[in-house]
Design an enzyme around this catalytic site. Structure first.
Site, PDB file in Angstrom:
ATOM      1  N   LYS A   5      -5.226 -52.691  23.394  1.00 22.56           N
ATOM      2  CA  LYS A   5      -4.085 -52.522  22.492  1.00 22.56           C
ATOM      3  C   LYS A   5      -3.071 -51.538  23.101  1.00 22.56           C
ATOM      4  CE  LYS A   5      -5.824 -55.116  19.139  1.00 22.56           C
ATOM      5  NZ  LYS A   5      -7.146 -55.540  19.600  1.00 22.56           N
TER       6      LYS A   5
HETATM    7  C1  LIG Z   1      -5.439 -58.960  14.838  1.00 22.84           C
HETATM    8  C2  LIG Z   1      -6.637 -58.064  14.940  1.00 22.84           C
HETATM    9  N1  LIG Z   1      -7.198 -57.601  13.818  1.00 22.84           N
HETATM   10  C3  LIG Z   1      -8.259 -56.784  13.844  1.00 22.84           C
HETATM   11  C4  LIG Z   1      -8.829 -56.384  15.025  1.00 22.84           C
HETATM   12  C5  LIG Z   1     -10.037 -55.507  15.016  1.00 22.84           C
HETATM   13  O1  LIG Z   1      -9.824 -54.324  15.707  1.00 22.84           O
HETATM   14  P1  LIG Z   1     -11.040 -53.560  16.412  1.00 22.84           P
HETATM   15  O2  LIG Z   1     -11.385 -54.321  17.648  1.00 22.84           O
HETATM   16  O3  LIG Z   1     -10.484 -52.206  16.703  1.00 22.84           O
HETATM   17  O4  LIG Z   1     -12.155 -53.524  15.431  1.00 22.84           O
HETATM   18  C6  LIG Z   1      -8.277 -56.826  16.222  1.00 22.84           C
HETATM   19  C7  LIG Z   1      -8.840 -56.383  17.518  1.00 22.84           C
HETATM   20  O5  LIG Z   1      -9.362 -57.053  18.303  1.00 22.84           O
HETATM   21  C8  LIG Z   1      -7.172 -57.705  16.183  1.00 22.84           C
HETATM   22  O6  LIG Z   1      -6.643 -58.198  17.317  1.00 22.84           O
END
Ligand SMILES: Cc1ncc(COP(=O)(O)O)c(C=O)c1O
Length: 411
Positions: free
Chosen positions: A205
């Site tokens: 990210k």
């Molecule tokens: C659109 C979206 N929502 C939620 C998440 C979840 O984030 P995390 O990987 O920090 O749990 C991600 C990450 O991959 C994502 O791309």
């Protein structure tokens, strides 16, 4: 970041973190200090993040998935409730509703941008109501860093009495344009048209914390719920204690050991170690966003002659902090399928990825909801491919990727 020489490593993944010596020093300083678990660095990260996006509250948590779950809990979603979720997203957006027992009303997306629009959300609401579910919330995803149309979705939510949870996991640093006649741009996370916004600091990210997440809100009651549930559901505020006899001593002061749990929460806390990295990276957000925008402009320029065979799935408006550079490819016209294209790119040192397999096609959701007809999401899925985009890439690398695509296209 040298602009005209190859980056290291020479294999380009679709995304990766950019860690400098000062990030390492910030983490090391925490490791030498007193707090490894949630402590003062988490608080500083929360304050800096709230200020950066212009929100009243920012609550740090373990990752973006936890952020979405906490947001769903804060709305007190229950079985029989439903959340509208675009089909083109990561699994976590939908799963967060299911963690609370709520149903997922999958919405279609614009096949050119991957974004859920107002009409898509309305159609999903109609399907959910026909199924007998009580729609409680919309969960627009700011895909690739582009803002969903929050004014249109905000108007819909207001008209229908729904809450909005923004999945801004792709969009740390993005600003949206107002589409209701207002001027200027608004930082995503300011929650001017939503109840809460959720962020991720996964290494691909815009800023990295290792794992990490944040929920922003302007609502004090939601913030209290988020804080309680990020740490087991524990309440330490004497004003909120229910069992007064157990809570307070003979002097009338709250007992120093005392806490209460009105309902079970989770251990979704961020650590100070992760917060140190996140905070250090937050200081570089503007630079990262600028560098991503430069590379997107360079990709756009180089790839423009390949359209309509290969074209950027981008949308104008606002100031996106581009998380992904997605191209839509006409694989039939190219004479190769996506697996072959990915293999050929890989052979040339270029990683690529698919964002995303529409979530309603996952066996779990197919079993639960049957097969849904969402042609925009399917159209997107047939054509999308994410190319390398991360701040440590050099201009030379963008040229390498473009040259590989030109060879594929026979240009
Ligand atoms: C659109 C979206 N929502 C939620 C998440 C979840 O984030 P995390 O990987 O920090 O749990 C991600 C990450 O991959 C994502 O791309």
């Amino acid at each position: 970041m040298a602009a005209d020489t190859p980056s290291v490593p020479s294999y380009l993944p679709y995304g990766r973190q950019a860690i400098d010596e000062d990030d390492i020093a910030a983490v090391t300083a925490v490791l030498r200090g007193d707090w490894l678990t949630q402590g003062p660095t988490v608080t500083r990260f929360e304050q800096a993040f709230a200020q950066a996006v212009g929100a009243r509250h920012a609550i740090a948590c373990a990752n973006g998935t936890a952020a979405l779950h906490l947001a769903c809990m804060a709305l007190d979603l229950q079985p029989g409730d439903a959340v509208v979720v675009p089909a083109v997203t990561f699994l976590a957006t939908a799963n967060a509703a299911r963690y609370c027992g709520a149903e997922v009303a999958f919405a279609d997306v614009d096949p050119e941008t991957g974004l859920m629009g107002r009409a898509d959300a309305e159609a999903a609401i109609a399907r959910a109501e026909a199924a007998g579910w009580r729609v409680r919330a919309l969960a627009p995803v700011h895909f690739a860093g582009q803002a969903a149309d929050m004014d249109a979705l905000g108007d819909l939510a207001e008209a229908r009495g729904l809450a909005i949870i923004e999945d801004a996991c792709h969009a740390v640093g993005s600003r949206r344009a107002r589409t209701n006649g207002g001027v200027g741009t608004v930082a995503l996370g300011a929650c001017d048209r939503s109840a809460m916004a959720c962020f991720s600091f996964h290494p691909v990210k815009t800023i990295a914390a290792g794992e990490g997440g944040m929920v922003t809100t302007n609502d004090d009651a939601l913030a209290r719920s988020l804080r309680r549930n990020v740490s087991h559901g524990m309440v330490r505020d004497p004003a909120a204690f229910q069992d007064r006899a157990a809570a307070f001593g003979a002097t009338g002061a709250a007992n120093p050991w005392y806490y209460e749990m009105p309902a079970p929460g989770y251990n979704y806390r961020l650590t100070d170690i992760h917060a140190a990295l996140g905070l250090s990276q937050l200081g570089k957000l503007d630079r990262f966003v600028r560098r991503r925008a430069e590379m997107v402009a360079r990709y756009d320029e180089r790839l423009a002659p390949l359209a309509p065979l290969i074209r950027h799935a981008g949308r104008s408006g606002g100031e996106p902090a581009w998380h992904l550079y997605v191209v839509l490819i006409d694989f039939a016209a190219l004479g190769r399928d996506r697996a072959a294209v990915m293999a050929e790119l890989r052979a040339q040192g270029v990683g690529s990825q698919v964002h995303y397999i529409p979530v309603h096609h996952q066996p779990y959701y197919r079993e639960r909801y049957g097969s849904l007809n969402l042609p925009g999401a399917d159209g997107w899925y047939q054509a999308c491919l994410s190319l390398p985009l991360f701040p440590a890439m050099a201009d030379y690398d963008v040229g390498r990727v473009a040259a590989a695509l030109e060879r594929l296209a026979g240009a």
